[in-house]
Motif scaffolding. Structure first.
Motif, mmCIF file in Angstrom:
data_model
loop_
_atom_site.group_PDB
_atom_site.id
_atom_site.type_symbol
_atom_site.label_atom_id
_atom_site.label_comp_id
_atom_site.label_asym_id
_atom_site.label_seq_id
_atom_site.Cartn_x
_atom_site.Cartn_y
_atom_site.Cartn_z
ATOM 1 N N ASN A 116 0.687 -1.118 -0.031
ATOM 2 C CA ASN A 116 0.032 0.152 0.102
ATOM 3 C C ASN A 116 0.876 1.060 -0.107
ATOM 4 O O ASN A 116 0.351 2.508 0.120
ATOM 5 N N GLY A 148 2.170 2.466 -2.522
ATOM 6 C CA GLY A 148 2.096 2.952 -4.237
ATOM 7 C C GLY A 148 2.825 2.535 -5.097
ATOM 8 O O GLY A 148 3.048 3.150 -6.052
ATOM 9 N N LYS A 149 3.116 1.444 -4.848
ATOM 10 C CA LYS A 149 4.087 0.579 -5.928
ATOM 11 C C LYS A 149 3.550 0.543 -7.054
ATOM 12 O O LYS A 149 4.047 0.933 -8.412
ATOM 13 N N SER A 150 2.252 -0.090 -7.311
ATOM 14 C CA SER A 150 1.684 -0.233 -8.521
ATOM 15 C C SER A 150 1.103 1.047 -9.163
ATOM 16 O O SER A 150 1.095 1.042 -10.445
ATOM 17 N N SER A 151 0.899 1.892 -8.266
ATOM 18 C CA SER A 151 0.545 3.423 -8.733
ATOM 19 C C SER A 151 1.749 3.682 -9.613
ATOM 20 O O SER A 151 1.766 4.477 -10.466
ATOM 21 N N ASN A 162 6.444 8.739 -0.560
ATOM 22 C CA ASN A 162 5.239 8.875 -1.209
ATOM 23 C C ASN A 162 3.877 9.391 -0.286
ATOM 24 O O ASN A 162 4.250 9.330 0.932
ATOM 25 N N ASP A 216 0.945 14.280 -0.175
ATOM 26 C CA ASP A 216 -0.239 15.007 -0.088
ATOM 27 C C ASP A 216 -1.105 14.805 1.136
ATOM 28 O O ASP A 216 -1.777 15.631 1.330
ATOM 29 N N ILE A 265 2.303 10.345 -5.820
ATOM 30 C CA ILE A 265 2.056 9.713 -7.178
ATOM 31 C C ILE A 265 0.632 9.871 -7.526
ATOM 32 O O ILE A 265 0.661 10.208 -8.896
ATOM 33 N N VAL A 266 -0.382 9.919 -6.699
ATOM 34 C CA VAL A 266 -1.587 10.310 -7.284
ATOM 35 C C VAL A 266 -1.765 11.525 -7.649
ATOM 36 O O VAL A 266 -2.567 11.879 -8.711
HETATM 37 P P1 GDP Z 1 1.083 -0.953 -3.463
HETATM 38 O O1 GDP Z 1 0.622 -1.824 -2.676
HETATM 39 O O2 GDP Z 1 2.520 -0.412 -2.927
HETATM 40 O O3 GDP Z 1 1.344 -1.426 -4.852
HETATM 41 O O4 GDP Z 1 0.387 0.378 -3.436
HETATM 42 P P2 GDP Z 1 -0.796 0.786 -4.535
HETATM 43 O O5 GDP Z 1 -0.055 1.429 -5.722
HETATM 44 O O6 GDP Z 1 -1.773 -0.194 -4.653
HETATM 45 O O7 GDP Z 1 -1.325 2.032 -3.760
HETATM 46 C C1 GDP Z 1 -2.237 1.631 -2.715
HETATM 47 C C2 GDP Z 1 -3.226 2.847 -2.214
HETATM 48 O O8 GDP Z 1 -2.533 4.159 -2.060
HETATM 49 C C3 GDP Z 1 -3.989 3.129 -3.443
HETATM 50 O O9 GDP Z 1 -5.353 3.417 -3.057
HETATM 51 C C4 GDP Z 1 -3.462 4.446 -4.109
HETATM 52 O O10 GDP Z 1 -4.363 5.351 -4.876
HETATM 53 C C5 GDP Z 1 -3.144 5.247 -2.779
HETATM 54 N N1 GDP Z 1 -1.920 5.969 -3.135
HETATM 55 C C6 GDP Z 1 -0.781 5.808 -4.106
HETATM 56 N N2 GDP Z 1 0.146 6.945 -4.252
HETATM 57 C C7 GDP Z 1 -0.535 7.892 -3.316
HETATM 58 C C8 GDP Z 1 -0.328 8.986 -3.140
HETATM 59 O O11 GDP Z 1 0.922 9.634 -3.390
HETATM 60 N N3 GDP Z 1 -0.896 9.740 -2.069
HETATM 61 C C9 GDP Z 1 -2.088 9.340 -1.735
HETATM 62 N N4 GDP Z 1 -2.951 10.078 -0.955
HETATM 63 N N5 GDP Z 1 -2.430 7.947 -2.073
HETATM 64 C C10 GDP Z 1 -1.755 7.185 -2.787
#
Ligand code: GDP
Length: 459
Positions: free
Chosen positions: A231, A233-236, A335, A338, A362-363
């Motif tokens: 969570n 933000g890796k996939s994001s 990350n 915000d 990233i968002v």
């Molecule tokens: P992963 O498990 O590391 O791959 O994380 P994801 O990319 O799936 O992101 C997990 C959650 O965090 C998602 O709901 C994203 O939209 C959110 N997210 C990712 N980057 C950011 C960011 O920069 N700011 C905020 N507020 N949310 C983020």
């Protein structure tokens, strides 16, 4: 060697046209048996190197297989330096396969992988380094790597190697002359001149070797791993990078669940992001594949992008990740900036001194440009910055250069110790031979087989 080979040279799949290619003495005779021209009754009356329109037929039944253009290219001005025929038929699977089958029935043999290029090499049209560049041109992932490969295909590396080999030959000639006329003063002179040349050779080899790290990355991509607890933000991040820079997606075969390789192009630098279990899914890479495996992946990578969540405190998993990446080429992303901040950046900096920490959201798309700039800076920094006109991209070439450099170092040591000239000659000759294996002048059959077996069929 005298047999005529045939293969499908275009990728199989839905496509406008497909090309079946043939090379060897009997190409014209074989093609003539299955070609019926609309204007010429025999391919033998068609003009050399000109396209001719007509049909391919099953020679047993005269049934039409496809409507084609065909060209006969008479040796020696062809890719293989042999007689060649190329048939341009409709793309897809059926037509090319049927035409190939007919050619095989009428006297051609299925080409081995890389056999067209191997013949081009054996017939002296390309040297070995150039032949190897053919495959690099085909596989190039970015414009830069394509250009480097194309230069090598044109002979840039080969020419450089030849220059060095010429100096080595002069050294060998000099040594032999001195051995034949062993007056003392001539011999002193011989040592001085040899040292001078040996140093030049060593420097030239070193200059080529200095380009090889960059060359490897240009060719294979910067092997990149994205690391972080769930969570963060890796996939994001992966999706954001892909959205702007996606180059190529390839499957790595041989694994039970296909691993996807994504190539992204950061200003000419190919990043190979292996999307293994975890990055794309919601589960975490470290958690899913285990700490040891994650460590192994990190060890094999050229670059790690470690993602931390600024809206959360450091957890045990974060510490584990910090530990894994400490001594690696890595970029740290802080990350979710915000959101309200719970992170102490100075503390993180202390834990990871000398690492670039980039603040991202990233968002919101913040910090991604900085990430790309940082990757570029890392890639172009230091000695890699030197724009060399010749870049060594091939690991086999690099290994040969390493051996040749060692030979020259031994030679210089021998010269400094005033060793007998025939001892020094051994090192000089080994150096010459090791370089010759790059251009193919001194290469053995087994190495040739190995090199060309990596090609695809039809090339
Ligand atoms: P992963 O498990 O590391 O791959 O994380 P994801 O990319 O799936 O992101 C997990 C959650 O965090 C998602 O709901 C994203 O939209 C959110 N997210 C990712 N980057 C950011 C960011 O920069 N700011 C905020 N507020 N949310 C983020």
């Amino acid at each position: 060697m005298s047999d005529t080979i045939a293969a499908i040279s275009t990728a199989i799949g839905e496509a406008g046209i497909g090309i079946v290619r043939m090379s060897g003495e009997n190409s014209l005779d074989i093609a003539d048996k299955i070609f019926r021209g609309s204007k010429v009754d025999s391919l033998k009356r068609a003009k050399n190197r000109r396209l001719t329109y007509g049909h391919i037929v099953d020679f047993n039944t005269e049934e039409i297989i496809d409507e084609v253009l065909i060209v006969y290219m008479k040796k020696p001005y062809t890719y293989t330096r042999e007689n060649m025929v190329e048939i341009y038929c409709h793309g897809g699977i059926i037509s090319v396969k049927k035409i190939l089958e007919l050619l095989l029935e009428t006297g051609a043999r299925l080409a081995e992988p890389g056999e067209f290029t191997k013949r081009a090499f054996l017939n002296g049209r390309l040297d070995l380094a150039q032949s190897e560049a053919v495959i690099d041109v085909i596989r190039a992932k970015t414009e830069k790597s394509f250009n480097v490969s194309l230069d090598q295909l044109e002979g840039s590396l080969s020419n450089k190697i030849k220059e060095i080999m010429t100096i080595l030959l002069e050294m060998i000639a000099h040594i032999e002359a001195s051995i034949d006329f062993p007056e003392d003063d001539v011999e002193d002179l011989a040592y001085d001149e040899l040292r001078e040349k040996a140093i030049i050779v060593k420097q030239e080899i070193e200059m080529l070797l200095n380009t090889s790290d960059r060359g490897k990355i240009l060719r294979d991509g910067l092997n990149t791993v994205i690391l972080g607890k769930p969570n963060v933000g890796k996939s994001s991040l992966l999706n954001a990078i892909l959205r702007e820079n996606r180059a190529i997606v390839t499957n790595i075969p041989g694994t039970t669940r296909d691993v996807i390789e994504e190539y992204v192009n950061i200003d000419g630098i190919p990043l190979r992001i292996v999307d293994t279990a975890g990055i794309r899914s919601t589960e975490d890479l470290v958690e899913k594949i285990g700490v040891d495996k994650a460590k192994e992946m990190v060890d094999e990578s050229d670059l790690v992008i470690a993602v931390f969540d600024a809206s959360d405190r450091l957890t045990d998993e974060d510490y584990e990740i910090i530990d894994i990446i400490k001594n690696k080429n890595s970029i740290i992303l802080l990350n979710k900036t915000d959101l309200p901040n719970k992170y102490d950046e100075t503390y993180l900096k202390k834990l990871l001194p000398n690492k670039e920490i980039i603040i991202t959201s990233i968002v919101k798309g913040l910090g991604l440009n900085k990430l790309e700039d940082t990757i570029k800076d890392m890639f172009y920094s230091g000695e890699l910055e030197v724009e060399s006109d010749v870049i060594v991209t091939n690991i086999r070439h690099k290994n040969q250069l390493v051996k040749a450099k060692k030979n020259m170092e031994d030679g210089i040591e021998g010269i400094d110790l005033n060793m007998p000239l025939d001892c020094i000659e051994v090192d000089v000759k080994s150096c010459w031979e090791n370089l010759g294996e790059i251009s193919g002048d001194t290469v053995g059959e087994d190495i040739l087989d190995k090199i060309f077996s990596e090609f695809c069929i039809g090339k």
